[in-house]
Design a protein around this motif. Structure first.
Motif, PDB file in Angstrom:
ATOM      1  N   MET A 137      -2.960   6.784   1.014  1.00 52.88           N
ATOM      2  CA  MET A 137      -2.415   5.434   1.113  1.00 52.88           C
ATOM      3  C   MET A 137      -1.043   5.423   1.771  1.00 52.88           C
ATOM      4  O   MET A 137      -0.766   4.595   2.648  1.00 52.88           O
ATOM      5  CB  MET A 137      -2.323   4.796  -0.281  1.00 52.88           C
ATOM      6  CG  MET A 137      -3.665   4.456  -0.896  1.00 52.88           C
ATOM      7  SD  MET A 137      -3.514   3.637  -2.508  1.00 52.88           S
ATOM      8  CE  MET A 137      -2.864   2.033  -1.995  1.00 52.88           C
ATOM      9  N   SER A 138      -0.175   6.349   1.375  1.00 55.96           N
ATOM     10  CA  SER A 138       1.176   6.371   1.939  1.00 55.96           C
ATOM     11  C   SER A 138       1.170   6.842   3.391  1.00 55.96           C
ATOM     12  O   SER A 138       1.876   6.279   4.239  1.00 55.96           O
ATOM     13  CB  SER A 138       2.101   7.261   1.091  1.00 55.96           C
ATOM     14  OG  SER A 138       1.582   8.577   0.972  1.00 55.96           O
TER      15      SER A 138
ATOM     16  N   GLY B 183      -3.163   8.837  -3.367  1.00 56.36           N
ATOM     17  CA  GLY B 183      -1.767   8.474  -3.114  1.00 56.36           C
ATOM     18  C   GLY B 183      -1.283   8.968  -1.763  1.00 56.36           C
ATOM     19  O   GLY B 183      -0.593   8.240  -1.030  1.00 56.36           O
TER      20      GLY B 183
ATOM     21  N   GLY C 173       0.924   3.849  -2.962  1.00 58.96           N
ATOM     22  CA  GLY C 173       0.564   5.218  -2.609  1.00 58.96           C
ATOM     23  C   GLY C 173       1.559   6.226  -3.153  1.00 58.96           C
ATOM     24  O   GLY C 173       1.172   7.260  -3.700  1.00 58.96           O
TER      25      GLY C 173
ATOM     26  N   PHE D  35       0.828  -1.204   0.000  1.00 61.51           N
ATOM     27  CA  PHE D  35       0.000   0.000   0.000  1.00 61.51           C
ATOM     28  C   PHE D  35       0.865   1.257   0.000  1.00 61.51           C
ATOM     29  O   PHE D  35       0.534   2.258  -0.646  1.00 61.51           O
ATOM     30  CB  PHE D  35      -0.931   0.005   1.216  1.00 61.51           C
ATOM     31  CG  PHE D  35      -2.038  -1.012   1.152  1.00 61.51           C
ATOM     32  CD1 PHE D  35      -2.599  -1.381  -0.058  1.00 61.51           C
ATOM     33  CD2 PHE D  35      -2.507  -1.633   2.313  1.00 61.51           C
ATOM     34  CE1 PHE D  35      -3.615  -2.328  -0.134  1.00 61.51           C
ATOM     35  CE2 PHE D  35      -3.522  -2.576   2.251  1.00 61.51           C
ATOM     36  CZ  PHE D  35      -4.078  -2.928   1.036  1.00 61.51           C
ATOM     37  N   TYR D  36       1.967   1.209   0.734  1.00 60.93           N
ATOM     38  CA  TYR D  36       2.866   2.366   0.830  1.00 60.93           C
ATOM     39  C   TYR D  36       3.493   2.684  -0.525  1.00 60.93           C
ATOM     40  O   TYR D  36       3.495   3.834  -0.976  1.00 60.93           O
ATOM     41  CB  TYR D  36       3.951   2.079   1.861  1.00 60.93           C
ATOM     42  CG  TYR D  36       4.912   3.221   2.105  1.00 60.93           C
ATOM     43  CD1 TYR D  36       4.506   4.361   2.786  1.00 60.93           C
ATOM     44  CD2 TYR D  36       6.230   3.140   1.670  1.00 60.93           C
ATOM     45  CE1 TYR D  36       5.400   5.399   3.024  1.00 60.93           C
ATOM     46  CE2 TYR D  36       7.131   4.164   1.906  1.00 60.93           C
ATOM     47  CZ  TYR D  36       6.699   5.290   2.585  1.00 60.93           C
ATOM     48  OH  TYR D  36       7.581   6.333   2.808  1.00 60.93           O
TER      49      TYR D  36
END
Length: 244
Positions: free
Chosen positions: A155-156, A152, A15, A11-12
C-alpha cells in the motif's frame, strides 16, 4: 483537496500503520524477525535500548548510504557522457535527493508507530519452553504478521510518495550495481541476517531475532505483495489517480 489526493494520502498512511503493526507482531512472536529490521532488533535487545529508536538509527544510516550511492551514480552518469549530459535530468536528480532526505522524517514517524504498537502489544512467549497450543498460536500470529507486513509495504509503495528507507536502499543499490531489485533484495536480506548473527553471537552468545519467522518473512512478504497487488492494485491506482 482532490478526491484522488485524499485517497493517495489515506492509502499511504494506512500502509505505514499496517506495515508497522506487521513488523511489531513479528517481533512479539519470538520466532524470528524480518531480515530488514533484524539488525535493529538484535542491537536493541543487546544494548537494552528502544527498538523503535534503534530502527530510526538504522534507517538514518540507510538514507546516508542512499545519498552516497546516488551521488556516485550521478558522477558516473556525467563521466560516461563526457560532461555533455551534466545539465540533463538535473531536475530529476534533485527530486531523487529530496526523496532521500524526506525518508528521515518519514522514519521518525514510522518508528513512533513501532514504539506505540510495541507498548500496546505484549510478548507472546515467556522465554521458557512453549506448550503445543502456545506455539500454534505464535505461528498463527506470525503468519498474520507476515501478511500485514506485505499488505502495508504494498500500500505504501504503490502510492509512490516517500519510500521506506528499507525499500529505498535496495532500489539505490540495484540502480548503482545494475542488478534487478529482486536479486538485490535477496542479497541485502542475507547481508542483514549475517550482520545480526555476528552481533548476536559476539555480544550475547546466542542468536537474537533469527528464526523460522525470518525465513518465512523472506519468502512470504514478497508473495503477499504480489497477491495483494493482483487483486487490489488497479482499483487503488484508480482511486489515487496514479498513472502507469
Amino acid at each position: 483537496m482532490k478526491q484522488s489526493t485524499f485517497f493517495r494520502a489515506l492509502f499511504y498512511i494506512i500502509g505505514l500503520l499496517v506495515l508497522a503493526l506487521g513488523l511489531t507482531l513479528n517481533t512479539k512472536t519470538g520466532l524470528g524477525v524480518s531480515p530488514i529490521i533484524s539488525v535493529a532488533y538484535s542491537t536493541a535487545v543487546i544494548s537494552g535500548h528502544n527498538f523503535g529508536n534503534m530502527t530510526l538509527a538504522l534507517y538514518s544510516l540507510f538514507v546516508v548510504i542512499e545519498l552516497i550511492l546516488h551521488l556516485i551514480r550521478e558522477h558516473r552518469y556525467v563521466e560516461e557522457s563526457h560532461g555533455v549530459l551534466s545539465q540533463a535530468g538535473k531536475r530529476d536528480r534533485k527530486l531523487i535527493f529530496l526523496m532521500d532526505i524526506l525518508q528521515i522524517p518519514l522514519s521518525l514517524i514510522f518508528t513512533r508507530f513501532l514504539n506505540a504498537f510495541s507498548a500496546l502489544i505484549p510478548a507472546l512467549y515467556s522465554g521458557s519452553e512453549s506448550s503445543a497450543g502456545e506455539m500454534a498460536f505464535r505461528v498463527i500470529v506470525l503468519v498474520i504478521a507476515i501478511i500485514l507486513t506485505g499488505i502495508g509495504a504494498a500500500m505504501s509503495l504503490n502510492m509512490r510518495i516517500v519510500p521506506n528507507p528499507g525499500d529505498g536502499i535496495v532500489q539505490a543499490i540495484a540502480d548503482t550495481a545494475h542488478k534487478s531489485v529482486g536479486f538485490t533484495k535477496n542479497c541485502f536480506d542475507v547481508l542483514n541476517i549475517s550482520i545480526t548473527i555476528t552481533l548476536s553471537l559476539t555480544f550475547a552468545g546466542h542468536l537474537i531475532g533469527i528464526g523460522v519467522g525470518t525465513i518465512l518473512a523472506m519468502i512470504g512478504v514478497g508473495r503477499t505483495i504480489a497477491v495483494f497487488n493482483h487483486f487490489t492494485y488497479d482499483k487503488m491506482k484508480q482511486l489515487a489517480g496514479i498513472e502507469n
